[in-house]
Write a protein that holds these residues in place. Structure first.
Motif, PDB file in Angstrom:
ATOM      1  N   PHE A  51      15.898  27.953 -19.309  1.00 10.52           N
ATOM      2  CA  PHE A  51      14.440  27.948 -19.423  1.00 10.52           C
ATOM      3  C   PHE A  51      14.001  29.161 -20.211  1.00 10.52           C
ATOM      4  N   TYR A  52      12.947  28.979 -21.004  1.00  9.72           N
ATOM      5  CA  TYR A  52      12.254  30.121 -21.589  1.00  9.72           C
ATOM      6  C   TYR A  52      10.828  29.729 -21.901  1.00  9.72           C
ATOM      7  N   THR A  53       9.971  30.734 -21.939  1.00 11.64           N
ATOM      8  CA  THR A  53       8.582  30.556 -22.327  1.00 11.64           C
ATOM      9  C   THR A  53       8.171  31.767 -23.144  1.00 11.64           C
ATOM     10  N   GLU A  54       7.181  31.588 -23.980  1.00 12.80           N
ATOM     11  CA  GLU A  54       6.789  32.591 -24.958  1.00 12.80           C
ATOM     12  C   GLU A  54       5.437  33.218 -24.606  1.00 12.80           C
ATOM     13  N   PHE A  55       5.319  34.507 -24.894  1.00 11.77           N
ATOM     14  CA  PHE A  55       4.077  35.256 -24.678  1.00 11.77           C
ATOM     15  C   PHE A  55       3.750  36.067 -25.916  1.00 11.77           C
ATOM     16  N   LYS A  56       2.484  36.353 -26.113  1.00 15.56           N
ATOM     17  CA  LYS A  56       2.043  37.185 -27.230  1.00 15.56           C
ATOM     18  C   LYS A  56       1.851  38.639 -26.809  1.00 15.56           C
ATOM     19  N   GLU A  57       1.755  38.865 -25.500  1.00 17.26           N
ATOM     20  CA  GLU A  57       1.555  40.218 -24.982  1.00 17.26           C
ATOM     21  C   GLU A  57       2.703  40.589 -24.051  1.00 17.26           C
ATOM     22  N   VAL A  58       3.331  41.725 -24.312  1.00 22.69           N
ATOM     23  CA  VAL A  58       4.478  42.145 -23.512  1.00 22.69           C
ATOM     24  C   VAL A  58       4.099  42.359 -22.051  1.00 22.69           C
ATOM     25  N   ALA A  59       2.906  42.874 -21.786  1.00 18.75           N
ATOM     26  CA  ALA A  59       2.494  43.126 -20.398  1.00 18.75           C
ATOM     27  C   ALA A  59       2.452  41.829 -19.595  1.00 18.75           C
ATOM     28  N   LEU A  60       1.953  40.756 -20.201  1.00 14.97           N
ATOM     29  CA  LEU A  60       1.908  39.465 -19.507  1.00 14.97           C
ATOM     30  C   LEU A  60       3.313  38.917 -19.274  1.00 14.97           C
ATOM     31  N   ALA A  61       4.185  39.108 -20.250  1.00 14.96           N
ATOM     32  CA  ALA A  61       5.565  38.645 -20.097  1.00 14.96           C
ATOM     33  C   ALA A  61       6.263  39.368 -18.946  1.00 14.96           C
ATOM     34  N   ILE A  62       6.046  40.659 -18.851  1.00 17.14           N
ATOM     35  CA  ILE A  62       6.665  41.442 -17.771  1.00 17.14           C
ATOM     36  C   ILE A  62       6.120  41.021 -16.412  1.00 17.14           C
ATOM     37  N   ILE A  63       4.831  40.772 -16.330  1.00 12.56           N
ATOM     38  CA  ILE A  63       4.232  40.306 -15.072  1.00 12.56           C
ATOM     39  C   ILE A  63       4.851  38.977 -14.654  1.00 12.56           C
ATOM     40  N   LYS A  64       4.987  38.054 -15.597  1.00 11.26           N
ATOM     41  CA  LYS A  64       5.555  36.736 -15.284  1.00 11.26           C
ATOM     42  C   LYS A  64       7.027  36.862 -14.890  1.00 11.26           C
ATOM     43  N   GLU A  65       7.782  37.708 -15.584  1.00 10.42           N
ATOM     44  CA  GLU A  65       9.192  37.920 -15.234  1.00 10.42           C
ATOM     45  C   GLU A  65       9.319  38.407 -13.792  1.00 10.42           C
ATOM     46  N   LYS A  66       8.531  39.401 -13.428  1.00 12.44           N
ATOM     47  CA  LYS A  66       8.591  39.949 -12.065  1.00 12.44           C
ATOM     48  C   LYS A  66       8.201  38.893 -11.039  1.00 12.44           C
ATOM     49  N   GLN A  67       7.219  38.059 -11.386  1.00 12.77           N
ATOM     50  CA  GLN A  67       6.784  36.995 -10.479  1.00 12.77           C
ATOM     51  C   GLN A  67       7.914  35.993 -10.248  1.00 12.77           C
ATOM     52  N   ILE A  68       8.518  35.526 -11.331  1.00 14.90           N
ATOM     53  CA  ILE A  68       9.581  34.514 -11.221  1.00 14.90           C
ATOM     54  C   ILE A  68      10.793  35.068 -10.484  1.00 14.90           C
ATOM     55  N   LYS A  69      11.116  36.329 -10.691  1.00 15.64           N
ATOM     56  CA  LYS A  69      12.260  36.940  -9.995  1.00 15.64           C
ATOM     57  C   LYS A  69      12.123  36.841  -8.483  1.00 15.64           C
ATOM     58  N   LYS A  70      10.892  36.852  -7.985  1.00 14.55           N
ATOM     59  CA  LYS A  70      10.652  36.787  -6.541  1.00 14.55           C
ATOM     60  C   LYS A  70      10.693  35.361  -5.998  1.00 14.55           C
ATOM     61  N   TRP A  71      10.685  34.386  -6.869  1.00 17.18           N
ATOM     62  CA  TRP A  71      10.644  32.991  -6.442  1.00 17.18           C
ATOM     63  C   TRP A  71      11.952  32.559  -5.789  1.00 17.18           C
ATOM     64  N   SER A  72      11.843  31.559  -4.938  1.00 19.29           N
ATOM     65  CA  SER A  72      13.023  30.946  -4.324  1.00 19.29           C
ATOM     66  C   SER A  72      13.809  30.176  -5.383  1.00 19.29           C
ATOM     67  N   ARG A  73      15.023  29.869  -5.058  1.00 22.97           N
ATOM     68  CA  ARG A  73      15.858  29.067  -5.959  1.00 22.97           C
ATOM     69  C   ARG A  73      15.197  27.716  -6.239  1.00 22.97           C
ATOM     70  N   ALA A  74      14.648  27.085  -5.208  1.00 22.17           N
ATOM     71  CA  ALA A  74      14.006  25.776  -5.363  1.00 22.17           C
ATOM     72  C   ALA A  74      12.830  25.857  -6.327  1.00 22.17           C
ATOM     73  N   LYS A  75      12.055  26.908  -6.228  1.00 17.37           N
ATOM     74  CA  LYS A  75      10.895  27.053  -7.102  1.00 17.37           C
ATOM     75  C   LYS A  75      11.341  27.312  -8.546  1.00 17.37           C
ATOM     76  N   LYS A  76      12.382  28.134  -8.728  1.00 14.00           N
ATOM     77  CA  LYS A  76      12.921  28.357 -10.079  1.00 14.00           C
ATOM     78  C   LYS A  76      13.427  27.046 -10.668  1.00 14.00           C
ATOM     79  N   GLU A  77      14.097  26.235  -9.870  1.00 12.57           N
ATOM     80  CA  GLU A  77      14.622  24.967 -10.373  1.00 12.57           C
ATOM     81  C   GLU A  77      13.509  23.984 -10.711  1.00 12.57           C
ATOM     82  N   ALA A  78      12.407  24.025  -9.979  1.00 16.59           N
ATOM     83  CA  ALA A  78      11.254  23.183 -10.324  1.00 16.59           C
ATOM     84  C   ALA A  78      10.709  23.597 -11.691  1.00 16.59           C
TER      85      ALA A  78
END
Length: 96
Positions: A51-78
């Motif tokens: 999976f990958y997704t694109e951002f135009k602002e590094v701050a938003l990308a970092i926020i999303k990365e940190k959010q996804i890292k906290k997700w359960s395996r099931a949520k990441k797979e969804a």
């Protein structure tokens, strides 16, 4: 305009790694060759980009990365499987 990517790799031990980069192809190659010996993926190679997704602002990308890292395996797979409608239902809920 610079682009930033949040990505998920599936590792050889069946775990997921979430990262952020401004050069997706280079970063995936670095994971594959084991450029950083202390990295999570070094002993879990080979890795597969799932999976990958694109951002135009590094701050938003970092926020999303940190959010996804906290997700359960099931949520990441969804997310990986484009089952976006399932994401709210897979949030951790604490009911007693």
């Amino acid at each position: 305009m610079k682009k930033y990517f949040v990505y998920i790799l599936k590792c050889s031990d069946d775990s997921y790694y979430v990262g952020v980069t401004s050069n997706l192809s280079r970063r995936i190659e670095e994971h594959q060759i084991g450029k950083y010996k202390n990295s999570y993926t070094f002993k879990r190679r080979p890795v597969v980009l799932v999976f990958y997704t694109e951002f135009k602002e590094v701050a938003l990308a970092i926020i999303k990365e940190k959010q996804i890292k906290k997700w359960s395996r099931a949520k990441k797979e969804a997310l990986i499987n484009n089952m976006f409608e399932e994401l709210p239902n897979l949030s951790k809920k604490l009911f007693k």
